[in-house]
Design an enzyme around this catalytic site. Structure first.
Site, PDB file in Angstrom:
ATOM      1  N   GLU B  60       9.467  36.946  48.335  1.00 50.94           N
ATOM      2  CA  GLU B  60      10.214  37.360  47.137  1.00 50.94           C
ATOM      3  C   GLU B  60       9.521  38.480  46.383  1.00 50.94           C
ATOM      4  O   GLU B  60      10.148  39.451  45.958  1.00 50.94           O
ATOM      5  CB  GLU B  60      10.427  36.158  46.202  1.00 50.94           C
ATOM      6  CG  GLU B  60      11.522  35.200  46.640  1.00 50.94           C
ATOM      7  CD  GLU B  60      11.082  34.218  47.697  1.00 50.94           C
ATOM      8  OE1 GLU B  60       9.872  34.187  48.023  1.00 50.94           O
ATOM      9  OE2 GLU B  60      11.930  33.462  48.209  1.00 50.94           O
ATOM     10  N   HIS B 129      13.928  22.688  42.169  1.00 46.09           N
ATOM     11  CA  HIS B 129      15.134  23.449  42.511  1.00 46.09           C
ATOM     12  C   HIS B 129      16.230  23.335  41.453  1.00 46.09           C
ATOM     13  O   HIS B 129      17.371  23.687  41.720  1.00 46.09           O
ATOM     14  CB  HIS B 129      15.698  22.976  43.855  1.00 46.09           C
ATOM     15  CG  HIS B 129      14.939  23.469  45.039  1.00 46.09           C
ATOM     16  ND1 HIS B 129      13.691  23.019  45.360  1.00 46.09           N
ATOM     17  CD2 HIS B 129      15.242  24.393  45.982  1.00 46.09           C
ATOM     18  CE1 HIS B 129      13.262  23.621  46.453  1.00 46.09           C
ATOM     19  NE2 HIS B 129      14.181  24.465  46.854  1.00 46.09           N
TER      20      HIS B 129
END
Lengths: 316, 327
Positions: B60, B129
């Site tokens: 990322e 998450h």
């Protein structure tokens, strides 16, 4: 060419000597990282580039900015935090920018600009161009994740970038041997399946040769390269730490200063009959006058308007 | 009028903007051959090819930085994070590079790019998450932060975000992808960033929400309407810049407000909204402004605990009744 290299290196040296003086006088604030001792890298590397190529570096950026063609005035005014600085006084020492010279900063987070260089190279390839992007960073940056992520993608996608490690042997006060499991940084190039080379970067000709080869690979074959430039910084990490005595000895410093890249080039040119002491002194005087002019210019340049505080936060 | 899902509305926006401008490209994990982890990019690889729809390694920080570099030299990247939870690894590029480049360079380098991906809790994905990041990102000058609630808004706001010359953070509620709504065909939909929209009209109480919680606000408003309680639902749509005028106009009319968000309480978006309300509407308030938000805990896995942690219609209804002194 040799004279241009010498001029560039000497300008960087004299400019930063005066920067240190201005810092001590409080005319320059914040962090200020000097490049003194490493000038063969900037002068040699950027002498190979075309105007439409790109340069991106970290916070030790004065030398590279000058070598790329920014005026001493624009850089000094930026260090002074004045309106006529290359970033209007908003960036300062660590954030020099010049879009006309494709000089993309000046970045303050170690290693974080390495992916930016890969992105510039991606854009070159995206457009089908043949420019290259040169990316400079200290050896300590090879231990951070951004380096690995960027080089992996540059190797994977064949991006026209040259990644240049300026190994001055200390990440702030931490010697390479205390920070790297494997000090042979060229091994890391092999990890990403790209060419790697290590060289004595106090020799400006060695720098030029290595960069020329790497730039050619990037231009013609879209092959990135990782280069280790072995150098030494003659000053502290920034203006706030001692030149020697804490993490390195005076003896080591003096030994390294015997291989001052400017003296090495001057000696070479003298031997080749390209310059003599008088001509060198004359060049040095010219450069000192140019740096004095930049100081006077910066001193006279007004502070930014207060309205500038809120300008360029976003594009309206 | 065509009924499309939120994900397909985003897909339309990407396709149209990539057709309009060949500087626009999409980069991220699984965006190309896999057609997107949430199928937002379905079909784009086939139409635009691998140079413009780019699968990345799981890196990322690296690919966000590649987007920043490409934007510096004039491309218009759309960087997809598989979820904003993973974007934390890249947050240096969003905060230190993209958000500050224009300012540090005194206007020389623009950042015409979008960072987008799913945000907020889904169902039983547990602590790492299930997080809503808008208050973190909205804190940063130089960014715009967009939180669409409906397919129509998703399309119109994403198209505007791609055309914007600033770095835009685009937060897609993970539970919204399958929701459906009207999105007219053959019409250029461009919604200005920074403009709220009234989703329900009423004069008894304002509910100010953004993203997924707008659907909760609408549900509550429709239910209370049957009792004769009329709610003004203000969908912020963009949380930075925030449409203070729309908030003030509504609260000055209703004199009461409930602010809803998916994120945590402390330093949340709602805290900022309440600050604007006390400054702009001090003399108009008939009750303290209340907030509804996620419980101040990491998201638990167990179904009942997760439900207890999330804002929902019941909690919002209770807050509305409280500001109406009806409890």
């Amino acid at each position: 060419m040799n004279r241009a290299l010498l001029r560039s290196m000497l300008l960087q040296r004299r400019f930063e000597e005066r920067s240190a003086e201005a810092y001590a006088l409080g005319k320059i604030g914040g962090f200020c990282h000097l490049y003194i001792g490493q000038e063969a890298i900037s002068a040699g590397a950027l002498s190979v580039l075309r105007p439409d190529d790109y340069v991106v570096t970290a916070y030790r950026d004065h030398g590279l900015a000058l070598a790329r063609g920014m005026t001493a005035r624009a850089v000094m005014a930026e260090l002074f935090g004045r309106r006529d600085g290359c970033a209007g006084g908003k960036g300062g020492s660590m954030h020099l920018f010049d879009s006309k010279l494709n000089f993309l900063g000046g970045h303050g987070i170690v290693g974080a600009h390495i992916p930016l260089a890969a992105g510039v190279a991606f854009a070159i390839k995206y457009r089908g161009g043949d420019q290259v992007c040169l990316c400079f960073f200290g050896e300590a940056a090879v231990n951070i994740g951004a380096f690995h992520e960027a080089l992996n993608m540059a190797g994977l996608w064949k991006l026209p970038a040259v990644f240049i490690i300026e190994n001055n042997r200390y990440g702030m006060g931490t010697a390479v041997s205390r920070a790297m499991a494997n000090e042979d940084v060229t091994v890391r190039a092999a990890t990403y399946n790209i060419p790697g080379e290590s060289l004595d970067a106090q020799d400006v000709f060695a720098v030029r040769d290595a960069i020329s080869r790497a730039v050619e690979r990037a231009r013609s074959n879209k092959t990135p390269t990782l280069l280790e430039m072995r150098t030494y910084r003659f000053m502290g990490h920034s203006m706030s730490d001692a030149v020697s005595g804490t993490y390195r000895t005076k003896a080591e410093l003096e030994e390294e200063m015997r291989r001052d890249p400017i003296i090495l080039l001057k000696t070479h040119m003298t031997g080749a009959g390209e310059i003599d002491d008088d001509a060198y002194a004359k060049l040095d005087d010219e450069i000192k006058a140019e740096v004095q002019d930049s100081w006077d210019f910066a001193d006279a340049s007004p502070e930014p308007e207060l309205e500038e505080l809120y300008a360029n936060v976003v594009v309206e | 009028m065509a009924i499309v899902t939120f994900r397909d509305a985003l897909n339309q926006a990407l396709r149209e903007e990539m057709q309009n401008d060949d500087r626009v490209f999409l980069m991220g994990e699984e965006v190309a051959e896999y057609n997107g982890a949430y199928k937002v990019s379905r079909g784009l690889l086939d139409e635009f090819g691998p140079m413009r729809v780019v699968d990345t390694p799981i890196a990322e920080l690296g690919f966000a930085g590649i987007g920043v570099g490409a934007a510096m030299v004039g491309l218009r990247p759309v960087i997809e994070f598989m979820t904003w939870n993973f974007a934390l690894l890249a947050i240096d590029q969003v905060v230190n590079a993209a958000a500050k480049m224009l300012y540090m360079s005194n206007g020389q380098f623009r950042m015409p790019m979008v960072f987008r991906g799913p945000n907020g809790a889904a169902l039983q994905l547990s602590a790492q998450h299930s997080q809503a990041w808008e208050s973190w990102l909205a804190h940063i000058p130089g960014l715009k932060v967009v939180t669409p609630a409906t397919p129509y808004d998703a399309k119109g706001l994403l198209k505007s975000a791609i055309r914007d010359d600033n770095p835009v953070v685009f937060l897609e509620g993970e539970m919204l992808y399958n929701t459906k709504g009207e999105v007219p065909e053959g019409e250029e939909i461009l919604i200005p960033l920074g403009k709220a929209e009234r989703k329900r009209e009423g004069e008894h109480c304002s509910i100010i929400a953004h993203g997924k919680t707008v659907l909760i606000a609408i549900q509550v408003a429709d239910a209370l309407a049957k009792e004769g309680i009329r709610i003004d639902v203000i969908d912020l749509r963009t949380v930075r810049p925030m449409d203070v005028d729309a908030i003030a106009e509504s609260v000055k009319k209703t004199n009461r407000a409930v602010v809803v968000e998916e994120g945590w309480e402390v330093c949340g978006i709602g805290a900022q909204v309440v600050d604007y309300i006390q400054r702009e509407c001090f003399d108009y308030l008939d009750a303290p402004v209340l907030r509804v938000h996620q419980a101040d805990v990491p998201m638990p896995y167990a179904r009942n605990l997760e439900r207890a942690a999330k804002p929902d219609a019941q909690k919002v209804t209770a807050a509305v009744r409280k500001v109406l002194y009806q409890e």
